[in-house]
Design a protein around this motif. Sequence first.
Motif, PDB file in Angstrom:
ATOM      1  N   VAL A 149       5.326   4.997  -3.005  1.00  0.00           N
ATOM      2  CA  VAL A 149       5.766   5.104  -1.529  1.00  0.00           C
ATOM      3  C   VAL A 149       6.352   3.566  -1.264  1.00  0.00           C
ATOM      4  O   VAL A 149       7.185   3.389  -0.564  1.00  0.00           O
ATOM      5  N   ALA A 150       5.294   2.704  -1.472  1.00  0.00           N
ATOM      6  CA  ALA A 150       5.861   1.334  -1.118  1.00  0.00           C
ATOM      7  C   ALA A 150       7.120   1.037  -2.054  1.00  0.00           C
ATOM      8  O   ALA A 150       8.036   0.008  -1.625  1.00  0.00           O
ATOM      9  N   GLY A 151       7.312   1.571  -3.393  1.00  0.00           N
ATOM     10  CA  GLY A 151       8.429   1.117  -4.160  1.00  0.00           C
ATOM     11  C   GLY A 151       9.567   2.006  -3.683  1.00  0.00           C
ATOM     12  O   GLY A 151      10.702   1.647  -3.518  1.00  0.00           O
ATOM     13  N   HIS A 152       9.546   3.185  -2.969  1.00  0.00           N
ATOM     14  CA  HIS A 152      10.407   3.637  -2.338  1.00  0.00           C
ATOM     15  C   HIS A 152      11.046   3.109  -1.014  1.00  0.00           C
ATOM     16  O   HIS A 152      12.242   2.951  -1.024  1.00  0.00           O
ATOM     17  N   TRP A 153      10.093   2.520  -0.383  1.00  0.00           N
ATOM     18  CA  TRP A 153      10.661   1.888   0.657  1.00  0.00           C
ATOM     19  C   TRP A 153      11.353   0.326   0.439  1.00  0.00           C
ATOM     20  O   TRP A 153      12.314  -0.051   0.877  1.00  0.00           O
ATOM     21  N   VAL A 212      -4.042  -7.724  -4.350  1.00  0.00           N
ATOM     22  CA  VAL A 212      -5.622  -7.766  -4.100  1.00  0.00           C
ATOM     23  C   VAL A 212      -5.894  -6.877  -2.632  1.00  0.00           C
ATOM     24  O   VAL A 212      -6.782  -6.222  -2.742  1.00  0.00           O
ATOM     25  N   VAL A 213      -5.275  -7.266  -1.689  1.00  0.00           N
ATOM     26  CA  VAL A 213      -5.574  -6.629  -0.427  1.00  0.00           C
ATOM     27  C   VAL A 213      -5.437  -5.130  -0.529  1.00  0.00           C
ATOM     28  O   VAL A 213      -6.248  -4.249  -0.109  1.00  0.00           O
ATOM     29  N   ALA A 214      -4.529  -4.533  -1.261  1.00  0.00           N
ATOM     30  CA  ALA A 214      -4.086  -3.305  -1.479  1.00  0.00           C
ATOM     31  C   ALA A 214      -5.494  -2.566  -2.297  1.00  0.00           C
ATOM     32  O   ALA A 214      -5.940  -1.220  -1.993  1.00  0.00           O
ATOM     33  N   LEU A 215      -5.735  -3.179  -3.202  1.00  0.00           N
ATOM     34  CA  LEU A 215      -6.856  -2.620  -4.174  1.00  0.00           C
ATOM     35  C   LEU A 215      -8.185  -2.616  -3.275  1.00  0.00           C
ATOM     36  O   LEU A 215      -9.160  -1.840  -3.488  1.00  0.00           O
ATOM     37  N   LEU A 216      -8.657  -3.685  -2.325  1.00  0.00           N
ATOM     38  CA  LEU A 216      -9.401  -3.561  -1.474  1.00  0.00           C
ATOM     39  C   LEU A 216      -9.869  -2.520  -0.490  1.00  0.00           C
ATOM     40  O   LEU A 216     -10.548  -1.814   0.014  1.00  0.00           O
ATOM     41  N   VAL A 217      -8.355  -2.340   0.114  1.00  0.00           N
ATOM     42  CA  VAL A 217      -8.316  -1.435   1.128  1.00  0.00           C
ATOM     43  C   VAL A 217      -7.950   0.082   0.775  1.00  0.00           C
ATOM     44  O   VAL A 217      -8.469   1.087   1.260  1.00  0.00           O
ATOM     45  N   LYS A 272      -8.012   6.282  -6.427  1.00  0.00           N
ATOM     46  CA  LYS A 272      -7.342   7.537  -6.570  1.00  0.00           C
ATOM     47  C   LYS A 272      -6.030   7.675  -5.804  1.00  0.00           C
ATOM     48  O   LYS A 272      -5.143   8.117  -6.405  1.00  0.00           O
ATOM     49  N   ASP A 273      -5.942   6.911  -4.517  1.00  0.00           N
ATOM     50  CA  ASP A 273      -4.611   6.895  -4.120  1.00  0.00           C
ATOM     51  C   ASP A 273      -3.570   5.823  -4.031  1.00  0.00           C
ATOM     52  O   ASP A 273      -2.550   5.893  -3.704  1.00  0.00           O
ATOM     53  N   LEU A 274      -4.232   5.067  -5.125  1.00  0.00           N
ATOM     54  CA  LEU A 274      -3.313   3.808  -5.361  1.00  0.00           C
ATOM     55  C   LEU A 274      -2.020   4.226  -5.912  1.00  0.00           C
ATOM     56  O   LEU A 274      -0.938   3.622  -5.344  1.00  0.00           O
ATOM     57  N   PRO A 275      -1.873   4.885  -6.844  1.00  0.00           N
ATOM     58  CA  PRO A 275      -0.588   5.370  -7.416  1.00  0.00           C
ATOM     59  C   PRO A 275       0.541   5.809  -6.676  1.00  0.00           C
ATOM     60  O   PRO A 275       1.564   5.584  -6.491  1.00  0.00           O
ATOM     61  N   LYS A 276      -0.099   6.654  -5.644  1.00  0.00           N
ATOM     62  CA  LYS A 276       0.757   7.186  -4.698  1.00  0.00           C
ATOM     63  C   LYS A 276       1.180   6.237  -3.550  1.00  0.00           C
ATOM     64  O   LYS A 276       2.394   6.207  -3.174  1.00  0.00           O
TER      65      LYS A 276
END
Length: 136
Positions: free
Chosen positions: A31-35, A14-19, A23-27
């Motif tokens: 990156v989060a999955g990679h880390w 939810v915080v990621a959706l707000l911040v 359009k940048d969410l998939p990227k």
Amino acid sequence: MFDVASSEVILLGVVALLVIPPKDLPKAMRVAGHWIGKVRGVANQFRSGFDTMLRESELQEMEKKWAAENDRIMREHPSEPVQMLPMAGPPAEAHAAEDAGDAPAVLVEQPMVAAPERSADAVAVDQPKPTAGTLL
């Protein structure tokens, strides 16, 4: 080790959706999955290294116990001669010869001989030749 509850993951989403803009969410998710993958890899490597060290220390401890037990047994029984088990008697034919008064039969052990190696040509010769009515 690090326990993340499902409610915490939902809160982070939810915080990621707000911040983060849509359009940048998939990227950002890639990156989060990679880390997260890297962190899991390091944790697995650490765990396997720790398990290996634990296993080695347990083996050393067992070897010490076995050596102490061996020393104790050797002290209790310092120079007892080794008793050999009796061998199996001769076969029935030898008993029959002894009963008849003849000399006992002597068993001679034959050495084992390896079968000669066969070449590819020899194998091809052993195979049946196809006839006109057979399919290959």
